[in-house]
Scaffold this motif. Structure first.
Motif, PDB file in Angstrom:
ATOM      1  N   ASP A  11      47.576 -48.018 -21.160  1.00 47.97           N
ATOM      2  CA  ASP A  11      47.520 -48.066 -19.702  1.00 47.97           C
ATOM      3  C   ASP A  11      48.295 -49.247 -19.144  1.00 47.97           C
ATOM      4  O   ASP A  11      49.000 -49.114 -18.124  1.00 47.97           O
ATOM      5  CB  ASP A  11      46.065 -48.129 -19.233  1.00 47.97           C
ATOM      6  CG  ASP A  11      45.339 -46.803 -19.397  1.00 47.97           C
ATOM      7  OD1 ASP A  11      45.974 -45.824 -19.828  1.00 47.97           O
ATOM      8  OD2 ASP A  11      44.130 -46.749 -19.100  1.00 47.97           O
TER       9      ASP A  11
ATOM     10  N   SER B  47      46.954 -43.482  -7.833  1.00 45.98           N
ATOM     11  CA  SER B  47      46.741 -43.344  -9.268  1.00 45.98           C
ATOM     12  C   SER B  47      48.074 -43.370  -9.987  1.00 45.98           C
ATOM     13  O   SER B  47      49.125 -43.069  -9.412  1.00 45.98           O
ATOM     14  CB  SER B  47      45.996 -42.041  -9.588  1.00 45.98           C
ATOM     15  OG  SER B  47      46.757 -40.919  -9.180  1.00 45.98           O
TER      16      SER B  47
ATOM     17  N   GLU C 149      43.927 -47.403 -26.051  1.00 44.40           N
ATOM     18  CA  GLU C 149      44.022 -46.886 -24.685  1.00 44.40           C
ATOM     19  C   GLU C 149      44.281 -47.967 -23.638  1.00 44.40           C
ATOM     20  O   GLU C 149      45.062 -47.742 -22.696  1.00 44.40           O
ATOM     21  CB  GLU C 149      42.755 -46.107 -24.329  1.00 44.40           C
ATOM     22  CG  GLU C 149      42.565 -44.812 -25.093  1.00 44.40           C
ATOM     23  CD  GLU C 149      41.906 -44.999 -26.445  1.00 44.40           C
ATOM     24  OE1 GLU C 149      41.737 -43.986 -27.167  1.00 44.40           O
ATOM     25  OE2 GLU C 149      41.554 -46.158 -26.789  1.00 44.40           O
TER      26      GLU C 149
ATOM     27  N   ARG D  57      41.691 -48.200 -18.587  1.00 44.00           N
ATOM     28  CA  ARG D  57      40.597 -47.857 -19.492  1.00 44.00           C
ATOM     29  C   ARG D  57      40.153 -49.104 -20.245  1.00 44.00           C
ATOM     30  O   ARG D  57      40.978 -49.874 -20.721  1.00 44.00           O
ATOM     31  CB  ARG D  57      41.051 -46.749 -20.447  1.00 44.00           C
ATOM     32  CG  ARG D  57      41.165 -45.385 -19.765  1.00 44.00           C
ATOM     33  CD  ARG D  57      41.748 -44.340 -20.683  1.00 44.00           C
ATOM     34  NE  ARG D  57      43.178 -44.544 -20.875  1.00 44.00           N
ATOM     35  CZ  ARG D  57      43.947 -43.773 -21.648  1.00 44.00           C
ATOM     36  NH1 ARG D  57      43.400 -42.748 -22.311  1.00 44.00           N
ATOM     37  NH2 ARG D  57      45.243 -44.014 -21.758  1.00 44.00           N
TER      38      ARG D  57
ATOM     39  N   GLU E 287      36.018 -45.637 -22.488  1.00 45.56           N
ATOM     40  CA  GLU E 287      37.083 -44.816 -23.065  1.00 45.56           C
ATOM     41  C   GLU E 287      38.346 -45.622 -23.302  1.00 45.56           C
ATOM     42  O   GLU E 287      39.438 -45.051 -23.409  1.00 45.56           O
ATOM     43  CB  GLU E 287      37.356 -43.618 -22.146  1.00 45.56           C
ATOM     44  CG  GLU E 287      36.152 -42.707 -21.987  1.00 45.56           C
ATOM     45  CD  GLU E 287      36.440 -41.507 -21.110  1.00 45.56           C
ATOM     46  OE1 GLU E 287      37.480 -40.850 -21.321  1.00 45.56           O
ATOM     47  OE2 GLU E 287      35.621 -41.231 -20.227  1.00 45.56           O
ATOM     48  N   GLY E 288      38.184 -46.952 -23.382  1.00 45.63           N
ATOM     49  CA  GLY E 288      39.331 -47.810 -23.588  1.00 45.63           C
ATOM     50  C   GLY E 288      39.227 -48.614 -24.858  1.00 45.63           C
ATOM     51  O   GLY E 288      38.620 -48.202 -25.834  1.00 45.63           O
TER      52      GLY E 288
ATOM     53  N   GLY F 287      47.921 -42.066 -13.344  1.00 45.13           N
ATOM     54  CA  GLY F 287      47.620 -41.155 -14.438  1.00 45.13           C
ATOM     55  C   GLY F 287      46.460 -40.265 -14.058  1.00 45.13           C
ATOM     56  O   GLY F 287      45.923 -40.345 -12.942  1.00 45.13           O
ATOM     57  N   ASP F 288      46.048 -39.429 -14.985  1.00 46.14           N
ATOM     58  CA  ASP F 288      45.010 -38.443 -14.712  1.00 46.14           C
ATOM     59  C   ASP F 288      43.599 -38.942 -14.985  1.00 46.14           C
ATOM     60  O   ASP F 288      42.633 -38.367 -14.484  1.00 46.14           O
ATOM     61  CB  ASP F 288      45.251 -37.183 -15.555  1.00 46.14           C
ATOM     62  CG  ASP F 288      46.551 -36.482 -15.184  1.00 46.14           C
ATOM     63  OD1 ASP F 288      46.955 -36.577 -14.011  1.00 46.14           O
ATOM     64  OD2 ASP F 288      47.158 -35.852 -16.083  1.00 46.14           O
ATOM     65  N   HIS F 289      43.448 -39.996 -15.787  1.00 43.42           N
ATOM     66  CA  HIS F 289      42.117 -40.507 -16.103  1.00 43.42           C
ATOM     67  C   HIS F 289      41.533 -41.214 -14.880  1.00 43.42           C
ATOM     68  O   HIS F 289      42.263 -41.862 -14.121  1.00 43.42           O
ATOM     69  CB  HIS F 289      42.192 -41.467 -17.286  1.00 43.42           C
ATOM     70  CG  HIS F 289      40.854 -41.825 -17.842  1.00 43.42           C
ATOM     71  ND1 HIS F 289      40.068 -42.818 -17.302  1.00 43.42           N
ATOM     72  CD2 HIS F 289      40.155 -41.314 -18.891  1.00 43.42           C
ATOM     73  CE1 HIS F 289      38.948 -42.909 -17.992  1.00 43.42           C
ATOM     74  NE2 HIS F 289      38.968 -42.015 -18.951  1.00 43.42           N
ATOM     75  N   PRO F 290      40.212 -41.125 -14.651  1.00 42.64           N
ATOM     76  CA  PRO F 290      39.604 -41.783 -13.478  1.00 42.64           C
ATOM     77  C   PRO F 290      39.835 -43.283 -13.408  1.00 42.64           C
ATOM     78  O   PRO F 290      39.790 -43.854 -12.313  1.00 42.64           O
ATOM     79  CB  PRO F 290      38.114 -41.464 -13.637  1.00 42.64           C
ATOM     80  CG  PRO F 290      38.066 -40.217 -14.439  1.00 42.64           C
ATOM     81  CD  PRO F 290      39.227 -40.288 -15.383  1.00 42.64           C
ATOM     82  N   HIS F 291      40.085 -43.936 -14.538  1.00 39.78           N
ATOM     83  CA  HIS F 291      40.338 -45.376 -14.522  1.00 39.78           C
ATOM     84  C   HIS F 291      41.804 -45.715 -14.274  1.00 39.78           C
ATOM     85  O   HIS F 291      42.139 -46.884 -14.080  1.00 39.78           O
ATOM     86  CB  HIS F 291      39.882 -46.018 -15.833  1.00 39.78           C
ATOM     87  CG  HIS F 291      38.397 -46.005 -16.009  1.00 39.78           C
ATOM     88  ND1 HIS F 291      37.791 -46.366 -17.200  1.00 39.78           N
ATOM     89  CD2 HIS F 291      37.399 -45.672 -15.153  1.00 39.78           C
ATOM     90  CE1 HIS F 291      36.479 -46.246 -17.070  1.00 39.78           C
ATOM     91  NE2 HIS F 291      36.223 -45.825 -15.845  1.00 39.78           N
ATOM     92  N   GLN F 292      42.676 -44.727 -14.300  1.00 39.74           N
ATOM     93  CA  GLN F 292      44.108 -44.970 -14.104  1.00 39.74           C
ATOM     94  C   GLN F 292      44.440 -44.907 -12.615  1.00 39.74           C
ATOM     95  O   GLN F 292      45.169 -44.042 -12.135  1.00 39.74           O
ATOM     96  CB  GLN F 292      44.920 -43.954 -14.910  1.00 39.74           C
ATOM     97  CG  GLN F 292      44.761 -44.152 -16.407  1.00 39.74           C
ATOM     98  CD  GLN F 292      45.414 -43.054 -17.219  1.00 39.74           C
ATOM     99  OE1 GLN F 292      45.482 -41.893 -16.803  1.00 39.74           O
ATOM    100  NE2 GLN F 292      45.893 -43.413 -18.403  1.00 39.74           N
TER     101      GLN F 292
END
Length: 284
Positions: free
Chosen positions: A101, A30, A97, A87, A92-93, A32-37
């Protein structure tokens, strides 16, 4: 991914390539902290192998899984490959966003290594935008003077205004930028063609490769971008559509790998696989 009629040839190509079985990467991590990152990695055994960061298409909405067979294919050609998620529109993108990313990806994942930034379709748009970050206002959070060493855009969307005008993928460009009321104000900050019009060049070694019979992205997008990018290299593959560029083992995919070798420089680090080398397999 389309909102208009296409030929039987193009429909069969799309079905054939997008129905390929996903390939699991040997490594996942990963940024980042977002699930898509997150990103998938196919590291080469040779630490000096050229690095490719591969941005997936899908009109900024779809995930990266359809590109895993192609990423695995490139790894068999001797590249280290990173395939990041980000994202996306519709979740959420979108603006800002998605662009936040992408800048984090190119600013952190190479870890100081030379690399080629490649992208297909909307991923090509994002790759070309990364090359143009030096043309953004210097007070933009996305501005950077540290640009990709080289960019390979595969059948890219180069013109968001034309993408909106032509209604590609049921208003994908409008969705990306937050709708009609925000489109015009946001366009100059994220559109490769708009950013180039005054400058004429990003200063980044850039190759635009597309298929002669692409029915997904209008050929006018390629021509209009080439008309304002004075040092762009264009490669046109005869008899080739939109999706064959990312079809493992197809002549078009071989041309993509050859172009990546050339852009990676004459470092002697990339070799075709030996005939008796096994190909990777994976489970979805």
């Amino acid at each position: 991914m389309r909102s208009r009629e296409i030929s039987a040839f193009a429909a069969e190509e799309e079905k054939r390539v997008l129905s390929l079985r996903p390939v699991l990467a040997p490594q996942h991590s990963s940024y980042g902290d977002h699930p898509h990152q997150v990103y998938d990695a196919w590291p080469a055994d040779d630490p000096d192998a050229p690095l490719v960061i591969l941005l997936h298409g899908g009109y900024w909405r779809y995930d990266r899984m359809h590109l895993t067979p192609f990423a695995a294919y490139l790894s068999r050609q001797g590249f280290s490959v990173l395939l990041p998620g980000f994202r996306r529109s519709g979740g959420e993108g979108g603006y800002p966003e998605t662009f936040d990313d992408i800048t984090r990806i190119v600013d952190t994942l190479p870890e100081g290594r030379p690399y080629v930034l490649a992208g297909h379709c909307s991923g090509g748009h994002l790759a070309l935008w990364c090359a143009a970050r030096g043309l953004l206002p210097q007070d933009s959070p996305w501005y950077s003077a540290q640009l990709p060493p080289a960019v390979l855009a595969l059948a890219p969307l180069t013109d968001l205004d034309a993408t909106r005008r032509d209604g590609l993928s049921e208003g994908a460009a409008l969705q990306l930028l937050g709708g009609e009321t925000r489109f015009e104000a946001r366009l100059p900050l994220v559109d490769p063609l708009t950013l180039l019009k005054d400058a004429g060049s990003t200063g980044v070694r850039t190759v635009l490769l597309h298929g002669e019979v692409d029915e997904e992205v209008p050929l006018s997008q390629f021509a209009d971008y080439a008309a304002v990018h004075r040092d762009l290299e264009t490669v046109v593959l005869p008899g080739t559509g939109h999706y064959t560029l990312i079809e493992p083992g197809a002549p078009a995919a071989e041309a993509v790998a050859d172009t990546l070798r050339r852009l990676s420089g004459e470092r002697g680090a990339v070799r075709p696989p030996a005939e008796d080398e096994p190909e990777e397999t994976g489970q979805p």
